[in-house]
Design an enzyme around this catalytic site. Structure first.
Site, short mmCIF file in Angstrom:
data_model
loop_
_atom_site.label_atom_id
_atom_site.label_comp_id
_atom_site.label_asym_id
_atom_site.label_seq_id
_atom_site.Cartn_x
_atom_site.Cartn_y
_atom_site.Cartn_z
N SER A 278 -17.06 -6.34 12.76
CA SER A 278 -16.78 -6.99 11.71
C SER A 278 -17.10 -8.00 10.63
CB SER A 278 -15.06 -7.74 12.69
OG SER A 278 -15.01 -8.65 12.04
N GLN B 32 -4.71 -11.03 0.14
CA GLN B 32 -4.38 -10.98 1.21
C GLN B 32 -4.60 -11.44 1.74
OE1 GLN B 32 -7.16 -7.70 0.78
NE2 GLN B 32 -7.47 -7.76 2.86
N GLY C 47 -11.56 2.54 7.81
CA GLY C 47 -11.36 2.16 8.41
C GLY C 47 -10.06 1.75 10.62
N GLN C 48 -10.61 2.57 11.44
CA GLN C 48 -9.67 2.56 11.91
C GLN C 48 -9.19 0.97 12.42
OE1 GLN C 48 -6.94 4.84 13.75
NE2 GLN C 48 -6.85 3.76 15.11
N GLN D 127 -3.17 -1.47 8.71
CA GLN D 127 -3.78 -0.90 7.43
C GLN D 127 -3.78 -0.02 6.60
OE1 GLN D 127 -6.88 -3.65 5.05
NE2 GLN D 127 -8.24 -1.60 5.45
N ASP E 184 -8.53 -1.15 11.22
CA ASP E 184 -7.55 -1.88 10.97
C ASP E 184 -6.58 -0.72 10.82
OD1 ASP E 184 -9.24 -4.32 9.72
OD2 ASP E 184 -10.33 -3.63 9.28
N GLY F 4 -20.00 -0.43 10.58
CA GLY F 4 -18.69 0.00 10.00
C GLY F 4 -18.70 0.66 8.71
N HIS F 5 -18.71 -0.28 7.60
CA HIS F 5 -18.75 0.09 6.18
C HIS F 5 -19.28 2.02 6.31
CE1 HIS F 5 -17.38 -5.02 5.87
NE2 HIS F 5 -16.27 -4.29 5.75
P1 AMP Z 1 -13.58 -4.48 4.51
O1 AMP Z 1 -14.66 -5.30 4.12
O2 AMP Z 1 -13.13 -5.37 6.21
O3 AMP Z 1 -12.36 -5.15 4.04
O4 AMP Z 1 -13.55 -3.96 5.35
C1 AMP Z 1 -13.41 -2.41 4.67
C2 AMP Z 1 -13.31 -0.74 5.36
O5 AMP Z 1 -14.41 -1.13 6.84
C3 AMP Z 1 -11.58 -0.63 5.98
O6 AMP Z 1 -11.12 0.21 5.84
C4 AMP Z 1 -11.84 -1.31 7.65
O7 AMP Z 1 -11.48 -0.71 7.98
C5 AMP Z 1 -13.24 -0.69 7.56
N1 AMP Z 1 -13.99 -1.47 8.80
C6 AMP Z 1 -14.31 -2.63 8.99
N2 AMP Z 1 -15.11 -2.56 10.32
C7 AMP Z 1 -15.34 -1.61 10.90
C8 AMP Z 1 -15.31 -0.66 11.67
N3 AMP Z 1 -15.91 -1.41 13.06
N4 AMP Z 1 -16.28 0.41 11.73
C9 AMP Z 1 -14.90 1.13 11.16
N5 AMP Z 1 -14.72 0.50 9.87
C10 AMP Z 1 -14.63 -0.37 9.86
#
Ligand code: AMP
Length: 286
Positions: free
Chosen positions: A186, A61, A148-149, A154, A151, A36-37
């Site tokens: 996730s 957070q 990312g969609q 957010q 979240d 995802g990242h």
């Molecule tokens: P995080 O590390 O969880 O704070 O996420 C960092 C970024 O990656 C945020 O913009 C999230 O929305 C995005 N993100 C997390 N999981 C996914 C996913 N499965 N698909 C797309 N983007 C994601």
């Protein structure tokens, strides 16, 4: 790839990029990077000349009972992923760099966007998010930023903040990347037991059932809500936090679905909270 640990190092890198006319795309993360990242990094890569990623588990957070301490921090693997993806700079500050002693300035996006759904269940969460994202924008000064969609609340809140504060950053929201069985990727999925992991796709199944109903013409949000509740109730490992149909730009619940709608769902599997969502574009009448 540069590993930057202080604000001064980032500023110097940014000044270099500016002096050679490079457009910088920025991907803020908390690390434990997955596909995802990676999709955000790839989007940033294709729309810019240089990509900066931040890896920072932001304490402000997390609620007092949440998983800040045990949040995964596999730095070496994260750096390898960034290197492989062609990232130019990784900003990985210590907490004391971001929140020095005496820190007392906060960014608050008020109203339903920060107080409903995730905001209601995690008081103060979005204050921490808005504050760290504004700080990171000020430090990195990107031309564009990628969220990312996954979240959705957010992303919506950040869009609001960018507009309200006239921030010179272009926002891109990238689609949710999923496992083959539909579970949204996730960093928290590693907490799931094998049995919980097997059952976790029920969230996506609930969203898809609700989407199918809307696409077949169901307009009553109450019916759509019930479909999601009933689907999650088939799995005893899942405790539903909320399921809802909301307006995509305000997160206000809708009663009658006459327009595009965002379906939200959140549930706990033991101590692990998972969230997911699905934007539904209603077919337009010819
Ligand atoms: P995080 O590390 O969880 O704070 O996420 C960092 C970024 O990656 C945020 O913009 C999230 O929305 C995005 N993100 C997390 N999981 C996914 C996913 N499965 N698909 C797309 N983007 C994601």
């Amino acid at each position: 790839m540069k590993l930057l640990r202080t604000v001064e190092e980032v500023r110097q890198w940014r000044a270099e990029m500016r002096s050679i006319g490079r457009r910088v795309g920025f991907v803020p993360t908390m690390g434990a990077l997955h596909a995802g990242h990676r999709s955000l990094i790839d989007a940033a890569r294709s729309g810019n000349d240089a990509v900066a990623v931040s890896i920072f588990v932001n304490p402000t957070q997390f609620g007092p009972q949440e998983d800040f301490d045990r949040y995964p921090r596999p730095l070496e693997a994260d750096l390898a992923l960034c290197r492989e993806a062609g990232v130019e700079a990784v900003f990985h500050p210590d907490v004391s760099v971001v929140y020095p002693p005496g820190f007392c300035t906060w960014v608050e996006v008020r109203g339903p966007l920060s107080e409903s759904f995730e905001g209601a269940i995690r008081p103060g969460h979005f204050r921490g998010v808005a504050t760290i994202v504004l700080k990171l924008f000020e430090i990195v000064q990107p031309d564009s930023a990628y969220f990312g969609q996954k979240d959705a609340q957010q992303a919506c809140l950040i869009r609001r903040m960018i507009g309200d504060l006239n921030l010179p950053v272009e926002l891109f929201v990238c689609p949710t990347v999923r496992e083959p069985d539909g579970l949204a990727l996730s960093s928290r999925n590693v907490y799931l037991s094998p049995e919980q992991r097997r059952k976790a796709p029920v969230l996506y199944q609930a969203l898809k059932r609700a989407e199918a109903a809307v696409l077949q013409g169901e307009t009553r949000a109450e019916v759509v809500h019930r479909l999601m509740v009933e689907t999650v109730a088939t799995v005893k490992e899942a405790q539903l936090d909320y399921a809802a149909a909301v307006a995509p730009n305000t997160f206000l619940p809708v009663e009658t679905i006459e327009d595009d709608v965002l379906l939200l769902i959140a549930a706990r599997f033991g101590n692990t909270r998972l969230i997911d969502n699905l934007p539904v574009v209603r077919p337009r009448n010819a």
